[in-house]
Design a protein around this motif. Structure first.
Motif, PDB file in Angstrom:
ATOM      1  N   GLU A 106       0.824  -1.217   0.000  1.00  0.00           N
ATOM      2  CA  GLU A 106       0.000   0.000   0.000  1.00  0.00           C
ATOM      3  C   GLU A 106       0.854   1.261   0.000  1.00  0.00           C
ATOM      4  OE1 GLU A 106      -2.005  -3.221   2.512  1.00  0.00           O
ATOM      5  OE2 GLU A 106       0.002  -2.358   2.294  1.00  0.00           O
ATOM      6  N   ASP A 107       2.143   1.128   0.352  1.00  0.00           N
ATOM      7  CA  ASP A 107       3.041   2.280   0.493  1.00  0.00           C
ATOM      8  C   ASP A 107       2.383   3.331   1.387  1.00  0.00           C
ATOM      9  OD1 ASP A 107       5.119   4.077   0.258  1.00  0.00           O
ATOM     10  OD2 ASP A 107       4.587   4.736  -1.768  1.00  0.00           O
ATOM     11  N   ALA A 108       1.974   2.888   2.570  1.00  0.00           N
ATOM     12  CA  ALA A 108       1.245   3.772   3.482  1.00  0.00           C
ATOM     13  C   ALA A 108       1.360   3.253   4.908  1.00  0.00           C
ATOM     14  CB  ALA A 108      -0.229   3.857   3.082  1.00  0.00           C
ATOM     15  N   VAL A 109       1.110   4.143   5.858  1.00  0.00           N
ATOM     16  CA  VAL A 109       1.047   3.781   7.273  1.00  0.00           C
ATOM     17  C   VAL A 109      -0.412   3.815   7.708  1.00  0.00           C
ATOM     18  CG1 VAL A 109       1.625   4.496   9.624  1.00  0.00           C
ATOM     19  CG2 VAL A 109       3.355   4.633   7.813  1.00  0.00           C
ATOM     20  N   TYR A 110      -0.877   2.727   8.305  1.00  0.00           N
ATOM     21  CA  TYR A 110      -2.239   2.674   8.835  1.00  0.00           C
ATOM     22  C   TYR A 110      -2.261   3.201  10.267  1.00  0.00           C
ATOM     23  CZ  TYR A 110      -4.513   0.080   5.065  1.00  0.00           C
ATOM     24  OH  TYR A 110      -5.066  -0.282   3.859  1.00  0.00           O
ATOM     25  N   GLY A 111      -3.379   3.831  10.624  1.00  0.00           N
ATOM     26  CA  GLY A 111      -3.532   4.324  11.979  1.00  0.00           C
ATOM     27  C   GLY A 111      -4.991   4.404  12.379  1.00  0.00           C
ATOM     28  N   VAL A 112      -5.214   4.695  13.655  1.00  0.00           N
ATOM     29  CA  VAL A 112      -6.557   4.890  14.204  1.00  0.00           C
ATOM     30  C   VAL A 112      -6.713   6.370  14.539  1.00  0.00           C
ATOM     31  CG1 VAL A 112      -8.102   4.373  16.141  1.00  0.00           C
ATOM     32  CG2 VAL A 112      -6.725   2.547  15.113  1.00  0.00           C
ATOM     33  N   LEU A 113      -7.855   6.944  14.181  1.00  0.00           N
ATOM     34  CA  LEU A 113      -8.113   8.360  14.436  1.00  0.00           C
ATOM     35  C   LEU A 113      -8.966   8.549  15.687  1.00  0.00           C
ATOM     36  CD1 LEU A 113      -8.913   9.765  10.863  1.00  0.00           C
ATOM     37  CD2 LEU A 113      -6.697   9.473  11.992  1.00  0.00           C
ATOM     38  N   TYR A 114      -8.586   9.549  16.483  1.00  0.00           N
ATOM     39  CA  TYR A 114      -9.342   9.945  17.667  1.00  0.00           C
ATOM     40  C   TYR A 114      -9.586  11.457  17.606  1.00  0.00           C
ATOM     41  CZ  TYR A 114      -7.420   5.569  19.677  1.00  0.00           C
ATOM     42  OH  TYR A 114      -7.043   4.271  19.923  1.00  0.00           O
ATOM     43  N   GLN A 115     -10.691  11.897  18.210  1.00  0.00           N
ATOM     44  CA  GLN A 115     -10.944  13.333  18.375  1.00  0.00           C
ATOM     45  C   GLN A 115     -10.716  13.667  19.849  1.00  0.00           C
ATOM     46  OE1 GLN A 115     -15.014  14.946  18.149  1.00  0.00           O
ATOM     47  NE2 GLN A 115     -14.231  16.490  16.726  1.00  0.00           N
ATOM     48  N   MET A 116      -9.561  14.232  20.139  1.00  0.00           N
ATOM     49  CA  MET A 116      -9.178  14.450  21.531  1.00  0.00           C
ATOM     50  C   MET A 116      -9.557  15.830  22.040  1.00  0.00           C
ATOM     51  SD  MET A 116      -5.550  12.629  22.289  1.00  0.00           S
ATOM     52  CE  MET A 116      -4.619  13.783  21.311  1.00  0.00           C
ATOM     53  N   ASP A 117      -9.971  15.863  23.286  1.00  0.00           N
ATOM     54  CA  ASP A 117     -10.132  17.119  24.005  1.00  0.00           C
ATOM     55  C   ASP A 117      -8.758  17.794  24.083  1.00  0.00           C
ATOM     56  OD1 ASP A 117      -9.941  18.653  26.707  1.00  0.00           O
ATOM     57  OD2 ASP A 117     -12.092  18.427  26.400  1.00  0.00           O
ATOM     58  N   ILE A 118      -8.728  19.110  24.039  1.00  0.00           N
ATOM     59  CA  ILE A 118      -7.455  19.830  24.081  1.00  0.00           C
ATOM     60  C   ILE A 118      -6.659  19.481  25.339  1.00  0.00           C
ATOM     61  CG2 ILE A 118      -6.434  22.132  24.330  1.00  0.00           C
ATOM     62  CD1 ILE A 118      -8.522  23.170  22.398  1.00  0.00           C
ATOM     63  N   GLY A 119      -7.353  19.309  26.457  1.00  0.00           N
ATOM     64  CA  GLY A 119      -6.664  18.931  27.685  1.00  0.00           C
ATOM     65  C   GLY A 119      -6.009  17.570  27.576  1.00  0.00           C
ATOM     66  N   ASP A 120      -6.680  16.626  26.923  1.00  0.00           N
ATOM     67  CA  ASP A 120      -6.098  15.300  26.733  1.00  0.00           C
ATOM     68  C   ASP A 120      -4.932  15.346  25.752  1.00  0.00           C
ATOM     69  OD1 ASP A 120      -7.656  13.749  28.507  1.00  0.00           O
ATOM     70  OD2 ASP A 120      -9.337  13.823  27.108  1.00  0.00           O
ATOM     71  N   GLU A 121      -5.006  16.237  24.783  1.00  0.00           N
ATOM     72  CA  GLU A 121      -3.867  16.410  23.877  1.00  0.00           C
ATOM     73  C   GLU A 121      -2.641  16.900  24.651  1.00  0.00           C
ATOM     74  OE1 GLU A 121      -2.506  19.296  20.216  1.00  0.00           O
ATOM     75  OE2 GLU A 121      -4.593  18.621  20.244  1.00  0.00           O
ATOM     76  N   MET A 122      -2.858  17.782  25.618  1.00  0.00           N
ATOM     77  CA  MET A 122      -1.752  18.255  26.447  1.00  0.00           C
ATOM     78  C   MET A 122      -1.128  17.101  27.230  1.00  0.00           C
ATOM     79  SD  MET A 122      -3.449  21.802  27.876  1.00  0.00           S
ATOM     80  CE  MET A 122      -2.127  22.065  29.058  1.00  0.00           C
TER      81      MET A 122
END
Length: 236
Positions: A106-122
């Motif tokens: 596939e010449d690609a990296v697979y991943g899982v997407l999340y929608q994080m709260d800004i605080g959790d991103e910190m």
């Protein structure tokens, strides 16, 4: 200590605690999603890390790919990704980096997407070792500052912002994120620009990666890609 949820008896280990930011505002979500490609492929692990709004931040939204990126375990003993040639800086364009094989047919990296709260991103910034005081990146680096706003500095990883191709929305979660039916979405990717040599995983990381592999395959990451790319580095 990490929760032992979904871990086999031989996979239990500890993780240094990251202080929880003092966030008192209502939940806030950035316009980009978080692209997980290492041990955070595991929603179980994400729930232990996202302590501001775990129900939201640790719920997987989609399976996606970074086209023409490459996946590896680097010298630090953890997962890393190498961007396409047009986006590489410094060590990423070295002879060592050029030895990293293409990530599957596939010449690609697979991943899982999340929608994080800004605080959790910190909080996640702390786990990833982001240098919050790193200098602003410049146009002379060859990568748009919209993609790489800062240099890596003294951090273990840097924050990059690119587009990912969604291959599968999970249970209509694209509706919740306001991104339903969109094939391309903006994402945050943690990238180690310095460690680009292939290596073996740290012992404690093997357990977490095996859990991440099990959970992400259940969500829809192709087993064939896992076997052809991740299993070159991660023993069962």
């Amino acid at each position: 200590m990490l929760s032992n949820t979904n871990l086999q008896p031989t996979e239990r280990h500890t993780q240094p605690p990251i202080p929880t930011p003092l966030i008192t505002k209502p939940p806030q979500y950035p316009k980009y999603l978080y692209f997980a490609y290492g041990s955070n492929l595991s929603p179980a692990q994400m729930k232990t890390r996202c302590r501001i709004n775990p129900t939201h931040s640790a719920t997987p939204l989609a399976i996606a790919t970074l086209q023409h990126w490459r996946w590896l375990i680097c010298e630090s003993g953890y997962a890393n990704v190498l961007p396409p040639p047009s986006l590489r800086v410094a060590n990423q364009d070295s002879e060592t980096a050029h030895k990293i094989p293409v990530s599957g047919p596939e010449d690609a990296v697979y991943g899982v997407l999340y929608q994080m709260d800004i605080g959790d991103e910190m909080i996640l910034d702390g786990y990833e070792g982001v240098d919050e005081e790193a200098a602003n990146a410049g146009v002379r680096d060859g990568v748009p500052v919209s993609v790489r706003p800062r240099v890596q500095g003294d951090g273990s990883y840097n924050k990059w912002f690119v587009e990912a191709d969604v291959t599968k929305w999970l249970d209509g979660e694209g509706v919740r994120a306001g991104l339903e039916n969109k094939g391309k979405v903006p994402v945050l990717v943690y990238v180690d620009e310095n460690c680009v040599g292939m290596s073996k995983p740290k012992f404690e990381y093997i357990a977490r990666m095996n859990r991440a592999i099990r959970e992400s395959v259940d969500l829809g990451v192709p087993m064939g890609w896992v076997e052809g790319v991740m299993r070159k580095f991660i023993p069962e």
